[in-house]
Enzyme design. Structure first.
Site, PDB file in Angstrom:
ATOM      1  N   ASP A  13       2.690  -1.821   4.392  1.00 50.14           N
ATOM      2  CA  ASP A  13       2.774  -3.184   3.846  1.00 50.14           C
ATOM      3  C   ASP A  13       1.425  -3.890   3.817  1.00 50.14           C
ATOM      4  OD1 ASP A  13       5.584  -2.841   3.707  1.00 50.14           O
ATOM      5  OD2 ASP A  13       5.734  -3.408   5.818  1.00 50.14           O
ATOM      6  N   LYS A  16      -1.064  -2.345  -0.742  1.00 47.63           N
ATOM      7  CA  LYS A  16      -1.676  -1.261  -1.520  1.00 47.63           C
ATOM      8  C   LYS A  16      -1.313  -1.353  -3.000  1.00 47.63           C
ATOM      9  CE  LYS A  16       0.356   1.643   1.329  1.00 47.63           C
ATOM     10  NZ  LYS A  16       0.768   0.786   2.439  1.00 47.63           N
ATOM     11  N   GLY A  40       7.653   0.058  -0.530  1.00 46.01           N
ATOM     12  CA  GLY A  40       7.915  -1.070  -1.428  1.00 46.01           C
ATOM     13  C   GLY A  40       6.584  -1.652  -1.831  1.00 46.01           C
ATOM     14  N   HIS A  41       6.220  -1.475  -3.098  1.00 39.14           N
ATOM     15  CA  HIS A  41       4.922  -1.963  -3.556  1.00 39.14           C
ATOM     16  C   HIS A  41       5.138  -3.090  -4.562  1.00 39.14           C
ATOM     17  CE1 HIS A  41       2.984   2.166  -2.436  1.00 39.14           C
ATOM     18  NE2 HIS A  41       3.204   1.398  -1.405  1.00 39.14           N
ATOM     19  N   GLN A 220       3.397   3.724   2.992  1.00 33.07           N
ATOM     20  CA  GLN A 220       3.411   3.477   4.447  1.00 33.07           C
ATOM     21  C   GLN A 220       1.963   3.341   4.965  1.00 33.07           C
ATOM     22  OE1 GLN A 220       5.674   6.341   3.387  1.00 33.07           O
ATOM     23  NE2 GLN A 220       7.011   4.642   2.993  1.00 33.07           N
TER      24      GLN A 220
HETATM   25  P1  IMP Z   1      11.788   5.698   7.466  1.00 31.89           P
HETATM   26  O1  IMP Z   1      10.517   6.004   6.775  1.00 31.89           O
HETATM   27  O2  IMP Z   1      12.781   4.983   6.567  1.00 31.89           O
HETATM   28  O3  IMP Z   1      12.393   6.884   8.148  1.00 31.89           O
HETATM   29  O4  IMP Z   1      11.461   4.644   8.647  1.00 31.89           O
HETATM   30  C1  IMP Z   1      10.649   4.991   9.768  1.00 31.89           C
HETATM   31  C2  IMP Z   1       9.772   3.819  10.178  1.00 31.89           C
HETATM   32  O5  IMP Z   1       8.782   3.590   9.169  1.00 31.89           O
HETATM   33  C3  IMP Z   1      10.516   2.489  10.331  1.00 31.89           C
HETATM   34  O6  IMP Z   1       9.891   1.738  11.365  1.00 31.89           O
HETATM   35  C4  IMP Z   1      10.298   1.799   9.008  1.00 31.89           C
HETATM   36  O7  IMP Z   1      10.400   0.395   9.090  1.00 31.89           O
HETATM   37  C5  IMP Z   1       8.863   2.243   8.721  1.00 31.89           C
HETATM   38  N1  IMP Z   1       8.547   2.247   7.293  1.00 31.89           N
HETATM   39  C6  IMP Z   1       8.922   3.162   6.372  1.00 31.89           C
HETATM   40  N2  IMP Z   1       8.415   2.856   5.169  1.00 31.89           N
HETATM   41  C7  IMP Z   1       7.699   1.737   5.324  1.00 31.89           C
HETATM   42  C8  IMP Z   1       6.895   0.943   4.441  1.00 31.89           C
HETATM   43  O8  IMP Z   1       6.743   1.222   3.237  1.00 31.89           O
HETATM   44  N3  IMP Z   1       6.294  -0.146   5.001  1.00 31.89           N
HETATM   45  C9  IMP Z   1       6.415  -0.445   6.308  1.00 31.89           C
HETATM   46  N4  IMP Z   1       7.137   0.253   7.171  1.00 31.89           N
HETATM   47  C10 IMP Z   1       7.775   1.347   6.682  1.00 31.89           C
END
Ligand code: IMP
Length: 425
Positions: A13, A16, A40-41, A220
């Site tokens: 977040d 990017k 989420g971009h 991420q």
């Molecule tokens: P998962 O990727 O859905 O398995 O989540 C694993 C961890 O990564 C959790 O803490 C999510 O909130 C975090 N996470 C996954 N994708 C994002 C992102 O795009 N931005 C911020 N945190 C993320």
């Protein structure tokens, strides 16, 4: 022409999407290499506001080719929605035949596994990303290219669904997945996605051998990396620079630059240690002011001061040669700003980032306090418009991270960008 990576340097977040949209003006290809629609971009430009989860953030430039690499896990329902919403034809979007599919049972399992973890939950996005990567590693996954091979699907899918249903019903007490419904979906996906499915490594190699610049789009952040992040509170892929090579099928000599995108402060969604977290009203007011709510899940993001210990670690494991700092304008008007410069762990000061979550959880932040600035940095685009207080803050971050800043983002819109030095030079 070289490739340039734009990688999340914190817990995701960092903004990017906005940066990629800005840089894509001068790129031939924009390629994603990891994660799925857990990302989420947000992209805001003259054409509107775009909330993207799977397709790369270069889609607003008609000249650019957008690529979803083999390292990404693809939920075809989400992909088709984004293709349709944004009118993307195969001349502007390609999906690797070797990217793994997020199937309906992965989404069920993600949610059921989280419920079962109870207090030890990770706080996943519930989009099936983790379970899809588990199947990739355990060699039970289905790849996008297999959608085009009905015989293969007919052979493999019944056994996979039967096994998943045993887990869903017997271990978690959940509702079984209907095999026929999965077949129907797979047929529909195959029909609609076929023109987009390609061996994208050839496309990337061709672009690198010609005049076009390739921008590698991170999803991420480094501190959520499966290997280098705060395990087990991480995502299931490698957002760090190593993931770009396996996730796209390219070599390290392709690189012209690797930028880390840092928010001017820190945020984290989901569970896991966060030493510089700001609790209480102060954190709440920053969250409201900065709109720190997840693009994918709408969850409130946890807020913290800039963590230079984590940032320096992130710069090392990625080999950043540029910093891109976003949301600087959010700090405008604060009396003082803190930077976490070290941790105290069990009474001992350290500047090393302990990656294991249990130790990191015991880390107490040691702050350096800087005077804030009253002048606005919002929307500024020239270096001469940067006030002394904000400049001193940026310089201090550069000193602590050991990497120069090339771009400052001063608002969510494409044009609210200050280029200090051309990252794509
Ligand atoms: P998962 O990727 O859905 O398995 O989540 C694993 C961890 O990564 C959790 O803490 C999510 O909130 C975090 N996470 C996954 N994708 C994002 C992102 O795009 N931005 C911020 N945190 C993320």
């Amino acid at each position: 022409m070289p490739a340039y990576a734009v990688i999340g340097a914190q817990w995701g977040d960092e903004g990017k999407g906005k940066i990629i949209d800005f840089l894509a003006e001068n790129a031939a290809v924009i390629a994603r290499y990891s994660g799925g629609n857990n990302a989420g971009h947000t992209v805001i430009n003259d054409a509107g506001t775009f909330k993207l989860h799977l397709v790369p953030s270069g889609i607003c430039w008609p000249h650019a080719m957008n690529v979803i690499g083999n390292g990404v896990v693809v939920d075809p329902d989400v992909l088709l929605k984004e293709i349709n919403e944004n009118d993307l034809d195969p001349s502007r979007l390609a999906v690797s035949d070797r990217a793994h599919l997020i199937m309906p049972y992965h989404i069920s399992l993600d949610q059921l596994e989280e419920q079962r973890r109870g207090d030890a939950k990770i706080g996943t996005t519930g989009r099936g990303v983790g379970p899809a990567y588990i199947d990739k590693v355990s060699r039970q996954g289905l790849r996008v290219g297999e959608l085009l091979d009905p015989e293969d699907l007919t052979l493999r899918l019944p056994a996979i669904v039967a096994f998943k249903n045993e887990i869903i019903t017997k271990i978690y007490g959940g509702d079984p997945i209907e095999l026929n419904a999965v077949f129907e979906k797979a047929n529909m996906w195959a029909g609609q996605l076929a023109p987009y499915i390609r061996p994208v490594e050839n496309l990337i190699a061709d672009a690198l051998e010609s005049d076009g610049k390739v921008i590698i789009e991170g999803a991420q952040g480094a501190l959520l990396d499966l290997d280098h992040g705060t395990y087990p509170y991480v995502t299931s892929s490698n957002p760090t620079v190593g993931g770009t090579l396996t996730g796209l099928g390219m070599g390290p000599r392709s690189y012209g630059g690797v930028a880390g995108v840092f928010k001017a402060y820190c945020t984290r969604v989901g569970e896991g240690p966060f030493p510089s977290e700001i609790h209480g009203e102060e954190g709440d007011s920053i969250r409201e002011q900065a709109g720190e709510f997840g693009t994918t899940t709408g969850r409130a993001r946890r807020i913290g001061w800039f963590d230079a210990v984590a940032g320096r670690y992130s710069a090392r494991v990625n080999g950043f040669d540029a910093m891109i700092i976003t949301k600087l304008d959010i700090l405008d008007g604060w009396e003082e700003v803190n930077i976490c410069v070290a941790y105290e762990i069990d009474g001992v000061r350290t500047e090393q980032f302990p990656v294991d979550a249990v130790t990191l959880d015991r880390a107490k932040p040691i702050y350096e306090t800087h005077p804030g600035w009253t002048e606005s940095t919002r929307s500024i685009t020239k270096n001469s418009e940067l006030n002394d207080g904000a400049r001193a803050y940026i310089h201090r971050l550069e000193e602590l991270i050991g990497v120069p800043t090339k771009i400052l983002s001063t608002g969510p819109r494409r044009e609210e960008t200050l280029v200090i030095e051309d990252f794509l030079a």
